[in-house]
Design a protein around this motif. Structure first.
Motif, PDB file in Angstrom:
ATOM      1  N   THR A  63       0.852  -1.196   0.000  1.00 22.22           N
ATOM      2  CA  THR A  63       0.000   0.000   0.000  1.00 22.22           C
ATOM      3  C   THR A  63       0.886   1.244   0.000  1.00 22.22           C
ATOM      4  OG1 THR A  63      -0.116   0.199   2.418  1.00 22.22           O
ATOM      5  CG2 THR A  63      -1.772  -1.198   1.337  1.00 22.22           C
ATOM      6  N   THR A  64       0.333   2.335  -0.498  1.00 19.56           N
ATOM      7  CA  THR A  64       1.067   3.602  -0.490  1.00 19.56           C
ATOM      8  C   THR A  64       1.313   4.082   0.934  1.00 19.56           C
ATOM      9  OG1 THR A  64       0.088   4.196  -2.616  1.00 19.56           O
ATOM     10  CG2 THR A  64       1.064   5.977  -1.334  1.00 19.56           C
ATOM     11  N   TRP A  65       0.330   3.874   1.812  1.00 17.82           N
ATOM     12  CA  TRP A  65       0.492   4.288   3.210  1.00 17.82           C
ATOM     13  C   TRP A  65       1.623   3.512   3.875  1.00 17.82           C
ATOM     14  CZ3 TRP A  65      -1.441   8.559   5.100  1.00 17.82           C
ATOM     15  CH2 TRP A  65      -2.569   9.119   4.499  1.00 17.82           C
ATOM     16  N   GLY A  66       1.771   2.239   3.514  1.00 14.52           N
ATOM     17  CA  GLY A  66       2.870   1.459   4.072  1.00 14.52           C
ATOM     18  C   GLY A  66       4.229   2.001   3.671  1.00 14.52           C
ATOM     19  N   MET A  67       4.338   2.539   2.445  1.00 11.79           N
ATOM     20  CA  MET A  67       5.593   3.145   2.006  1.00 11.79           C
ATOM     21  C   MET A  67       5.827   4.498   2.646  1.00 11.79           C
ATOM     22  SD  MET A  67       5.869   2.227  -2.065  1.00 11.79           S
ATOM     23  CE  MET A  67       4.151   2.542  -2.474  1.00 11.79           C
ATOM     24  N   ALA A  68       4.752   5.210   2.985  1.00 10.77           N
ATOM     25  CA  ALA A  68       4.876   6.599   3.441  1.00 10.77           C
ATOM     26  C   ALA A  68       5.099   6.734   4.942  1.00 10.77           C
ATOM     27  CB  ALA A  68       3.626   7.376   3.033  1.00 10.77           C
ATOM     28  N   ALA A 102       6.196  -2.603  -2.091  1.00 14.60           N
ATOM     29  CA  ALA A 102       5.290  -2.590  -3.244  1.00 14.60           C
ATOM     30  C   ALA A 102       5.439  -3.870  -4.064  1.00 14.60           C
ATOM     31  CB  ALA A 102       5.562  -1.370  -4.108  1.00 14.60           C
ATOM     32  N   ASN A 103       4.309  -4.535  -4.313  1.00 13.30           N
ATOM     33  CA  ASN A 103       4.306  -5.757  -5.122  1.00 13.30           C
ATOM     34  C   ASN A 103       3.490  -5.614  -6.403  1.00 13.30           C
ATOM     35  OD1 ASN A 103       5.796  -7.194  -3.097  1.00 13.30           O
ATOM     36  ND2 ASN A 103       3.889  -7.462  -1.952  1.00 13.30           N
ATOM     37  N   VAL A 142      10.761   1.798  -8.625  1.00 10.69           N
ATOM     38  CA  VAL A 142      10.574   0.347  -8.634  1.00 10.69           C
ATOM     39  C   VAL A 142      10.111  -0.113 -10.012  1.00 10.69           C
ATOM     40  CG1 VAL A 142       9.325  -1.582  -7.593  1.00 10.69           C
ATOM     41  CG2 VAL A 142      10.065   0.341  -6.175  1.00 10.69           C
ATOM     42  N   GLY A 143       9.253   0.667 -10.649  1.00  9.93           N
ATOM     43  CA  GLY A 143       8.776   0.304 -11.975  1.00  9.93           C
ATOM     44  C   GLY A 143       9.882   0.259 -13.009  1.00  9.93           C
TER      45      GLY A 143
END
Length: 265
Positions: A128-133, A206-207, A216-217
């Motif tokens: 999730t984006t929140w997990g990265m932030a 991110a998966n 990552v992309g």
């Protein structure tokens, strides 16, 4: 002596800019010219087209913009309140708390990946984006920078604000924040550029393409099984850094002035 300094400066500048020159060369030429520097080789935009269709760049751009926006807003709010407390209030354990904040500057983020991953996993925020932030919202550098700026603001302005009936929060928004705009701009530049280019933590979290940022992309273009096409990789890299380059060109004067005001080098 001055001549040697100039020679050393220009030499280092050339060494620094060579990779960028090569990236532009490879991106705007066909693959066969990526290592053949023929002066009048025909220009081509095919690499940009190939890069765009091989990966969902629009999705990656959206994800990256959303990620850096969340982090920046969170940092601005948290760092402002913490810096204001450290700069203008006296409370029990203030110096110890500030020392603990500064200790964060001595710890590389990579050393905390395992613990951060466990914490994020416990909150079901993997992929999730929140997990990265979330791990980056508390910034010791931002707290320290704003604290130093707030401490330079005369206390007489505090007294004047109190006479006008301002609460501490009102004084913060009416006095401290407006007088610290160059610092906020400088810190925003540092934060956005860092998290726009951050790779390791987003790679761990991110998966799916729905949350992957640009860094990552881009890894898809370096996969050995898909073949390494340097023109395509260079074009993809330019697409990724284009927003930052455009922002710098547009706001170059403001960038320089903000760093001069804050003393960042």
């Amino acid at each position: 002596m001055k001549l040697l300094q100039k020679i050393a400066t220009y030499t280092l500048a050339i060494i620094w800019i060579l990779p960028l020159i090569y990236t532009f060369w490879a991106a705007f030429h066909e693959e066969k010219y990526s290592s053949d520097f023929t002066l009048f080789a025909p220009l081509s935009g095919q690499a940009f087209f190939d890069a765009w269709i091989q990966a969902p760049f629009l999705q990656y751009l959206t994800n990256t913009f959303f990620l850096v926006t969340i982090i920046l807003i969170g940092q601005m709010v948290l760092c402002t309140l913490a810096a204001y407390a450290f700069a203008k209030f006296d409370f029990y354990g203030k110096n110890i708390a500030f020392f603990l904040v500064l200790m964060q500057l001595m710890i590389m983020p990579e050393n905390l990946i395992m613990e951060n991953y466990k914490t994020v996993a416990n909150f079901n925020l993997i992929d999730t984006t929140w997990g990265m932030a979330i791990p980056y919202i508390a910034s010791a550098f931002g707290i320290f920078l704003l604290r130093q700026t707030f401490k330079t603001i005369p206390s007489e302005l505090d007294d004047a604000a109190k006479i006008e009936g301002c609460s501490p929060i009102g004084t913060l928004f009416r006095v401290y924040i407006p007088l610290s705009k160059p610092t906020y701009l400088a810190y925003a530049l540092v934060s956005v550029s860092y998290h726009w280019n951050n790779f390791l933590w987003p790679l761990v979290i991110a998966n799916s393409n729905e949350v992957k940022p640009l860094t990552v992309g881009l890894a898809i273009f370096a996969a050995p099984e898909s073949g390494v096409q340097w023109s395509t990789i260079s074009a993809a890299t330019l697409i990724s850094v284009a927003p930052l380059l455009i922002a710098f060109l547009i706001f170059q004067k403001e960038f320089v002035n903000s760093f001069l005001h804050t003393g960042i080098k």
